[in-house]
Design an enzyme around this catalytic site. Structure first.
Site, PDB file in Angstrom:
ATOM      1  N   HIS A 257       1.361  -1.516   0.092  1.00  0.00           N
ATOM      2  CA  HIS A 257       0.035   0.077  -0.214  1.00  0.00           C
ATOM      3  C   HIS A 257       0.711   1.276  -0.218  1.00  0.00           C
ATOM      4  CE1 HIS A 257      -4.001   1.983   1.561  1.00  0.00           C
ATOM      5  NE2 HIS A 257      -2.465   3.123   1.886  1.00  0.00           N
ATOM      6  N   GLU A 258       1.696   1.087   0.690  1.00  0.00           N
ATOM      7  CA  GLU A 258       2.789   2.550   1.165  1.00  0.00           C
ATOM      8  C   GLU A 258       3.468   2.514   0.132  1.00  0.00           C
ATOM      9  OE1 GLU A 258       2.070   4.756   2.990  1.00  0.00           O
ATOM     10  OE2 GLU A 258       0.451   2.995   4.494  1.00  0.00           O
ATOM     11  N   HIS A 261       1.853   4.419  -2.504  1.00  0.00           N
ATOM     12  CA  HIS A 261       1.919   5.966  -2.512  1.00  0.00           C
ATOM     13  C   HIS A 261       3.109   6.705  -2.463  1.00  0.00           C
ATOM     14  CE1 HIS A 261      -1.878   6.884   0.061  1.00  0.00           C
ATOM     15  NE2 HIS A 261      -1.340   5.747   0.440  1.00  0.00           N
ATOM     16  N   GLU A 287      -4.374   7.831  -2.694  1.00  0.00           N
ATOM     17  CA  GLU A 287      -4.807   5.994  -2.641  1.00  0.00           C
ATOM     18  C   GLU A 287      -4.863   5.532  -3.649  1.00  0.00           C
ATOM     19  OE1 GLU A 287      -4.441   6.364   0.960  1.00  0.00           O
ATOM     20  OE2 GLU A 287      -5.754   4.284   1.581  1.00  0.00           O
TER      21      GLU A 287
END
Lengths: 493, 493
Positions: A257-258, A261, A287
């Site tokens: 997930h990170e 980003h 997101e």
């Protein structure tokens, strides 16, 4: 000349921001415990100097006088102008009052959550809502005060658009959720807490972040923190954090997930380095990238077809008796739950819709702060069929409202929706679609850089959606994605 | 009121300094490789903003108007006043010229050292010497231009005092060195490179830094870097670095050296937090603390009497067949060598005296830059009986001159001398002396805080020596220490 002066000034503001960001990253990942008090003072100084430098009248004059003669500079003047207008609309006294109130509300929230005592939090939350309302008035809006706040996180997005999209999403996924929860589920979810040494979790997640998603140690690093986050101090200095626990998917999918980003920030065109354009366009678009990596890619069957053996090599105790298909099912468990941050792809957006609806009602005055728990619990029952046993696991679970972040929650779901909308558009290219089937994401990444990342803040979220997918944000692709994926997993076809 | 404004301003300058320090620490220990270019720009911005903030005329007015009504504030006004005077004596153009020249000289030095080609470095070094001379003139001095430069690192110290002390040191330790090198030496030094896994070196050094010297993770941390250093962002945020190599004493004694620096910063009175008083008094006094920990304490027989078993527990391959006495001898090997940073306690100061004498001659003009290698080699032969095979291992070995650091070298030896002078004074207290014999340093640490650390920059180096030991700096205790210790080790009594 004034363009050069403006660039110099924005560079200084950006550098102060990087220093503040580094202080914050360090605080969460490296700093000795006793350093906290002084670090707080140091960070306040940096924030103050940065705000002073950016909002002084000279910036306004430079912005007026600037004559950008190319697209790069035009974007800088436009984005910096937007920021300057916002920053100077709020009087210093208001910002200071807000900072004080946030600080008090934050501590009140910690206590209230610990004791599950919503009543003690009411006056603080009331104050934050009053300030949010005043902030909306100061910032200005056309249709709804919520728009002024939403705009802080999702530029140019309107409450009305969110309402429409969310209504569509709700109406078309609530029946799916009902069918899933009614379906027989023979999967063995105990695999999700099988023994996986913490250091190995971290190392595996990080290695695959490099192999699959291109996040490499030459320009990025991974650390541990209580709450995972991504930050960066330039496009060549990306930092992600993770946390490790027995439930090993938290570390793996959290890292990926990170990584989404981080790779977004990596992809912003270098020409905007050290300017306010050089960041993701909005929280929602951000997101969309993190969710794409975490869910659409890493929680897919092709991903585990490719990486199951690598997982088995480092965590044989986890994969014992499993294959890529059973693992895929296990990491895609759908289960209504009370806590947003633990929610799966199907239920997650209901947590967000609930908060969005309550924020609107609070801001409009149709819901009183003291009636919030009741309204919360009613909606939890309506959407997820659950009633929190206490407010700590209900209305008090998130930090956002205590920090004055009203208008922030919707961006999580906007990101979810956009993630699929973008991926479907990218898959129109046969090479990208074929790559995804092999868990080879290089072609997809190139498309994302080309259609999303490179623009930084020079395009608004809706412009990015329009440019990359041919239409503004819609729930359609996401609804279709959920049906395809979960009807398959739960045998509902 | 103006005292409060002054405090506020100095606090901001201090916070910017902390941010710059963190950026630098991060660069050496954590930062991804590709981030270097932008980090350089960011650090330049912080340095510029900090300099601007401190040297603007308002600071001068606040300093003039300040009416400190207590000792704490008086020291702040005095130290800040000293800094302000220095900072405003150098015109911006001069500082910029110096920065550019340093940058060029630094790269020229790297190439020259790599190719052992002193001739290519001559024009750059000449420029640095010219700038140093101009800097001395701008700063002003009474007796010798060297005083103006020395004062930057060792406030109020004079070249004349250094000359006197160094002459005494040289005359009384050169005969000792001759006797040592002529003595039979049956010790087995291969133990110094016995197998000691790097992670274990680091962990052992760090644990003992806590146990023996009080440097604890609550307010300090240890990292790795190419060149070990200590930095800190408050007295509760101390950072030391170390490096690991086969020669394991580098990690152990290096860590304890940096621990001495860190504990000095830790001991400065909290009332001076975020002011320019809140740092060690000078490089020399700083070095007295690091050298005390590294050499006087950690290279002592009582230290190894206490910690030999702990070393044996983590590094049995190192201690096999040894006892505390043989280990003590091994880590105190005296051997003339070409490289300063590898020198032992007896030969180290000759490396420094050589540099000090050459710096004086260069600044006075009695030695020309192009004749430096010849002069260097002659002195190496005179003091240590060695001639460098090339300039890379001779005159080009240190970074200092390329960075314009003239007047810096003497502080290393001043620190060595002061370390023994302080320790002897402390040992007048029977409890402290008894503690040292047991390697229990708590009483000594308390004495150091009381007599040295707490004052920060509010006392000058000579005032600290005078206050703590009853006399200004002298070579006497150090000479006696060397004789006692090494006549014992080499059986020369």
């Amino acid at each position: 000349m004034s363009m050069e002066q403006l660039r110099r000034k924005l560079g200084q503001v950006s550098d102060l921001g990087a220093a503040a960001g580094l202080m914050s990253w360090d605080q969460e990942t490296q700093m000795p415990r006793e350093a906290a008090r002084v670090r707080g003072l140091q960070m306040a100084t940096l924030a103050g100097l940065s705000h002073e430098l950016f909002t002084d009248p000279q910036t306004g004059e430079l912005l007026k006088a600037a004559q950008p003669d190319n697209e790069t500079d035009r974007a800088i003047v436009q984005v910096a102008g937007r920021d300057f207008e916002k920053a100077t609309k709020l009087p210093t006294e208001f910002v200071e009052e807000q900072t004080r109130a946030e600080n008090e509300a934050h501590h009140a929230w910690i206590d209230a959550r610990k004791n599950s005592d919503f009543a003690s939090f009411v006056p603080y939350l009331q104050k934050m809502m009053d300030l949010a309302r005043r902030q909306a008035d100061l910032l200005g809006y056309e249709d709804h005060p919520y728009d002024a706040l939403l705009d802080l996180y999702e530029p140019a997005m309107k409450a009305e658009q969110v309402k429409t999209v969310f209504a569509d999403l709700r109406d078309r996924t609530l029946p799916l959720l009902r069918r899933i929860t009614a379906a027989a589920d023979a999967a063995d979810y105990s695999v999700l807490t099988r023994a996986f040494p913490f250091a190995d979790q971290k190392a595996f997640a990080w290695r695959i972040a490099g192999e699959a998603f291109g996040l490499r140690p030459d320009f990025a690093r991974q650390d541990e923190s209580a709450h995972p986050f991504q930050t960066n101090f330039s496009r060549s200095d990306l930092r992600i954090t993770t946390r490790t626990e027995e439930y090993w998917p938290a570390c793996l999918f959290g890292t990926w997930h990170e990584s989404g980003h981080a790779m977004y920030e990596r992809g912003v065109a270098e020409k905007w380095e050290r300017t306010p354009v050089s960041r993701g366009a909005s929280l929602g678009v951000h997101e969309s990238q993190s969710r794409m990596f975490e869910n659409l890619l890493a929680r897919s069957q092709p991903f585990w077809n490719r990486y199951f053996d690598e997982l088995a090599a480092v965590a044989p105790a986890v994969t014992a008796g499993l294959d890529a298909a059973t693992l895929y099912k296990a990491v895609n468990r759908v289960q209504p739950s009370l806590i947003r941050v633990e929610a799966d792809e199907v239920t997650y957006n209901f947590h967000i819709m609930l908060r969005f609806e309550l924020e609107l009602a609070l801001l409009e005055g149709s819901l009183k702060v003291q009636d919030l728990p009741e309204a919360w619990n009613a909606k939890m029952q309506e959407y997820l069929g659950l009633t929190p046993p206490n407010d700590a696991q209900g209305v008090l679970q998130d930090i956002h409202w205590s920090a004055g972040l009203i208008g922030y929650f919707p961006t999580y779901s906007l990101g979810n929706l956009l993630s699929v909308q973008l991926l479907e558009a990218a898959k129109q290219d046969a090479a990208i679609a074929a790559g995804i089937e092999q868990a080879n994401y290089a072609p997809l990444l190139a498309w994302l850089v080309e259609n999303v990342h490179q623009y930084g803040r020079s395009r608004l979220p809706n412009e990015i959606a329009q440019g990359a997918t041919g239409r503004t944000l819609t729930a359609d692709p996401y609804v279709k994605y959920l049906h395809d994926k979960y009807e398959g997993i739960y045998g509902l076809k």
